[in-house]
Design a protein around this motif. Structure first.
Motif, PDB file in Angstrom:
ATOM      1  N   ALA A   1     -37.479 -23.590  -1.845  1.00 45.07           N
ATOM      2  CA  ALA A   1     -36.688 -22.284  -2.660  1.00 45.07           C
ATOM      3  C   ALA A   1     -36.277 -21.412  -1.393  1.00 45.07           C
ATOM      4  N   ALA A   2     -37.118 -20.920  -0.526  1.00 44.67           N
ATOM      5  CA  ALA A   2     -36.979 -19.999   0.395  1.00 44.67           C
ATOM      6  C   ALA A   2     -35.763 -20.362   1.246  1.00 44.67           C
ATOM      7  N   MET A   3     -35.658 -21.708   1.488  1.00 44.45           N
ATOM      8  CA  MET A   3     -34.511 -22.040   2.337  1.00 44.45           C
ATOM      9  C   MET A   3     -33.293 -21.760   1.787  1.00 44.45           C
ATOM     10  N   VAL A   4     -33.157 -22.268   0.535  1.00 39.35           N
ATOM     11  CA  VAL A   4     -32.164 -22.168  -0.395  1.00 39.35           C
ATOM     12  C   VAL A   4     -31.685 -20.964  -0.477  1.00 39.35           C
ATOM     13  N   GLU A   5     -32.626 -20.036  -0.805  1.00 39.22           N
ATOM     14  CA  GLU A   5     -32.192 -18.483  -0.903  1.00 39.22           C
ATOM     15  C   GLU A   5     -31.750 -17.874   0.561  1.00 39.22           C
ATOM     16  N   LYS A   6     -32.227 -18.347   1.430  1.00 43.97           N
ATOM     17  CA  LYS A   6     -31.707 -17.952   2.997  1.00 43.97           C
ATOM     18  C   LYS A   6     -30.251 -18.252   3.095  1.00 43.97           C
ATOM     19  N   VAL A   7     -30.114 -19.730   2.852  1.00 46.30           N
ATOM     20  CA  VAL A   7     -28.719 -20.223   2.925  1.00 46.30           C
ATOM     21  C   VAL A   7     -27.775 -19.699   2.112  1.00 46.30           C
ATOM     22  N   GLY A   8     -28.217 -19.575   0.859  1.00 46.17           N
ATOM     23  CA  GLY A   8     -26.968 -19.363  -0.099  1.00 46.17           C
ATOM     24  C   GLY A   8     -26.862 -20.406  -0.906  1.00 46.17           C
ATOM     25  N   LEU A   9     -27.088 -20.497  -2.564  1.00 49.34           N
ATOM     26  CA  LEU A   9     -26.936 -21.423  -3.137  1.00 49.34           C
ATOM     27  C   LEU A   9     -25.427 -21.547  -3.181  1.00 49.34           C
ATOM     28  N   ALA A  10     -24.449 -20.892  -3.134  1.00 52.31           N
ATOM     29  CA  ALA A  10     -23.069 -21.410  -3.238  1.00 52.31           C
ATOM     30  C   ALA A  10     -22.634 -22.064  -1.771  1.00 52.31           C
ATOM     31  N   ASN A  11     -23.206 -22.051  -0.822  1.00 47.04           N
ATOM     32  CA  ASN A  11     -22.907 -22.883   0.353  1.00 47.04           C
ATOM     33  C   ASN A  11     -23.282 -24.317   0.223  1.00 47.04           C
ATOM     34  N   PHE A  12     -23.848 -24.890  -0.690  1.00 51.27           N
ATOM     35  CA  PHE A  12     -24.425 -26.036  -0.761  1.00 51.27           C
ATOM     36  C   PHE A  12     -23.079 -26.934  -1.813  1.00 51.27           C
ATOM     37  N   ARG A  13     -23.172 -28.156  -1.727  1.00 49.42           N
ATOM     38  CA  ARG A  13     -22.208 -29.115  -2.519  1.00 49.42           C
ATOM     39  C   ARG A  13     -23.267 -29.943  -3.374  1.00 49.42           C
ATOM     40  N   VAL A  14     -22.829 -30.094  -4.434  1.00 50.53           N
ATOM     41  CA  VAL A  14     -23.553 -31.176  -5.268  1.00 50.53           C
ATOM     42  C   VAL A  14     -22.774 -32.233  -5.697  1.00 50.53           C
ATOM     43  N   LEU A  15     -23.415 -33.585  -6.033  1.00 49.64           N
ATOM     44  CA  LEU A  15     -22.636 -34.668  -6.696  1.00 49.64           C
ATOM     45  C   LEU A  15     -23.676 -34.936  -8.029  1.00 49.64           C
ATOM     46  N   ARG A  16     -22.530 -34.950  -9.079  1.00 48.33           N
ATOM     47  CA  ARG A  16     -23.375 -35.266 -10.275  1.00 48.33           C
ATOM     48  C   ARG A  16     -22.997 -36.463 -10.975  1.00 48.33           C
ATOM     49  N   GLU A  17     -23.867 -37.106 -11.601  1.00 49.23           N
ATOM     50  CA  GLU A  17     -23.757 -38.115 -12.519  1.00 49.23           C
ATOM     51  C   GLU A  17     -23.899 -37.833 -14.132  1.00 49.23           C
ATOM     52  N   ARG A  18     -23.322 -37.997 -14.794  1.00 47.52           N
ATOM     53  CA  ARG A  18     -23.513 -37.720 -16.171  1.00 47.52           C
ATOM     54  C   ARG A  18     -23.763 -36.444 -16.512  1.00 47.52           C
ATOM     55  N   GLY A  19     -23.200 -35.404 -15.744  1.00 49.85           N
ATOM     56  CA  GLY A  19     -23.485 -34.138 -15.722  1.00 49.85           C
ATOM     57  C   GLY A  19     -24.974 -33.474 -15.010  1.00 49.85           C
ATOM     58  N   GLU A  20     -25.702 -34.467 -14.414  1.00 56.52           N
ATOM     59  CA  GLU A  20     -26.859 -34.009 -13.820  1.00 56.52           C
ATOM     60  C   GLU A  20     -26.793 -34.193 -12.252  1.00 56.52           C
ATOM     61  N   VAL A  21     -27.238 -32.904 -11.469  1.00 59.54           N
ATOM     62  CA  VAL A  21     -27.411 -33.277 -10.061  1.00 59.54           C
ATOM     63  C   VAL A  21     -27.841 -34.371  -9.489  1.00 59.54           C
ATOM     64  N   VAL A  22     -27.502 -35.007  -8.609  1.00 57.17           N
ATOM     65  CA  VAL A  22     -28.262 -36.439  -8.140  1.00 57.17           C
ATOM     66  C   VAL A  22     -28.232 -36.305  -6.623  1.00 57.17           C
ATOM     67  N   ALA A  23     -27.351 -35.308  -5.984  1.00 55.38           N
ATOM     68  CA  ALA A  23     -27.461 -35.467  -4.620  1.00 55.38           C
ATOM     69  C   ALA A  23     -26.681 -34.205  -3.993  1.00 55.38           C
TER      70      ALA A  23
END
Length: 391
Positions: free
Chosen positions: A34-56
């Protein structure tokens, strides 16, 4: 409204999904993830969704890399992770295809990453293109007595100057990063550790600096882990090595990242060090003409190389290209005779100088006649490509 299949994460639920994948993929405690995600910034990540759920998820990092003395825009990729329930189904391949499409669309000619598995990344066009070595020098062997430059702790107000000092050195080091804040954070604030910074300066200003982490080893002895080590002059290099040698009553080894023939080791009286390969990093050419035109080439060399490239992912990279080199620069146009035939993966180590054209031909990675191979060798000659930074 349904969310797109691929985009930055949105909302609290997807933030928790990113943290969970981060924790499980990289064996982190959830608070650390959680600290790493906060430090980097959530908006800088990219996610792949399957049936509306984050899988990668993945973390593209816009930056640059130096080739032949010229900065080439480059998108690094870190933090690639797949939910345990979605593994073994081609999810990571789908994710990386989306990431590459976005990065090419944003105008990046290159992408670089450190692979946890080569099979996945080769599937989408990456190939080995450079190295990262661990250098362990015995502190007792750093027996310098250089005191000509003043040494002091780094202050917050020094950071802008140090970034310029780093960039001046990196521009001459084949493969080094043009760092962005995310990479500088890893220098200044390594995870769960304290980096102490010291600089050396003379009449003309700052000539070098070092950041080091002190790790306790055996019987109160330390290991000095250098998160950065920059010297613009021989005097600065000797002064910083003297500073490290002054720790001989406290520390056993100084450890830093570099290449197979790190220039600072040349200054040592004896071979009181070890150099070990840590990783081969991988490169993906996203835009063939833009990449070939962006890097530098040997001064005083003129010539034309006829290429024929295959790329399963990007049709724009397929076909014949003529690379005209003159006065250290390259110019690309469509067409030509296609005298050197290779796929996009083989172009990566050729482009970076990691493998010679003859070496690539010897393993069947390219096809060309001898004269063409010799011409390509002259055009792409370079020091070994090195990338000390992790991301």
């Amino acid at each position: 409204m349904d969310r797109p299949r691929f985009s930055p994460p949105e909302g609290a639920a997807e933030r928790e999904a990113v943290i969970d994948i981060e924790a499980q993929s990289f064996a982190l405690a959830p608070p650390d993830a959680a600290a790493m995600v906060e430090k980097v910034g959530l908006a800088n990540f990219r996610v792949l969704r399957e049936r509306g759920e984050v899988v990668a998820m993945a973390l593209p990092i816009p930056m640059g890399q130096w080739y032949g003395g010229r900065r080439v825009p480059m998108a690094g990729v870190g933090g690639v992770g797949v939910s345990p329930r979605a593994r073994g189904q081609g999810t990571a391949t789908q994710l990386m295809r989306e990431v590459l499409q976005e990065m090419r669309g944003a105008g990046f000619p290159l992408s670089v990453l450190y692979p946890s598995t080569q099979t996945l990344y080769r599937r989408v066009g990456y190939e080995q293109a450079g190295s990262r070595y661990e250098i362990r020098a015995q502190v007792e062997g750093l027996d310098f007595r250089e005191r000509a430059l003043a040494l002091r702790p780094i202050r917050e107000t020094d950071h802008a100057v140090l970034q310029d000092v780093y960039r001046r050195q990196a521009a001459s080091r084949h493969g080094f990063l043009d760092r962005v804040p995310h990479i500088w954070n890893r220098v200044h604030s390594p995870r769960n550790e304290t980096a102490y910074g010291f600089l050396v300066e003379g009449a003309q200003g700052v000539e070098g600096y070092v950041y080091l982490v002190r790790r306790r080893k055996v019987e109160y002895k330390q290991e000095l882990v250098l998160t950065d080590f920059v010297a613009l002059t021989p005097t600065a290099a000797r002064r910083l090595l003297s500073f490290l040698g002054d720790h001989k009553s406290l520390a056993l080894e100084a450890v830093w990242s570099g290449g197979p023939a790190d220039p600072w080791l040349f200054l040592l009286q004896e071979q009181t060090y070890q150099v070990k390969l840590l990783y081969h990093w991988m490169l993906r050419v996203l835009d063939v003409p833009a990449a070939l035109e962006a890097r530098g080439y040997p001064e005083g060399l003129s010539g034309t190389l006829h290429l024929e490239v295959e790329d399963e992912l990007f049709s724009e990279n397929r076909g014949r290209f003529m690379l005209h080199v003159s006065e250290g620069k390259g110019r690309v146009e469509r067409g030509g005779e296609g005298q050197m035939r290779l796929n996009i993966r083989a172009l990566a180590p050729l482009y970076s100088g990691f493998l010679t054209p003859e070496a690539l031909r010897s393993v069947g990675a390219l096809a060309a006649e001898d004269a063409c191979v010799r011409r390509a060798a002259a055009i792409f000659t370079s020091p070994p490509p090195v990338l000390p930074d992790m991301f």
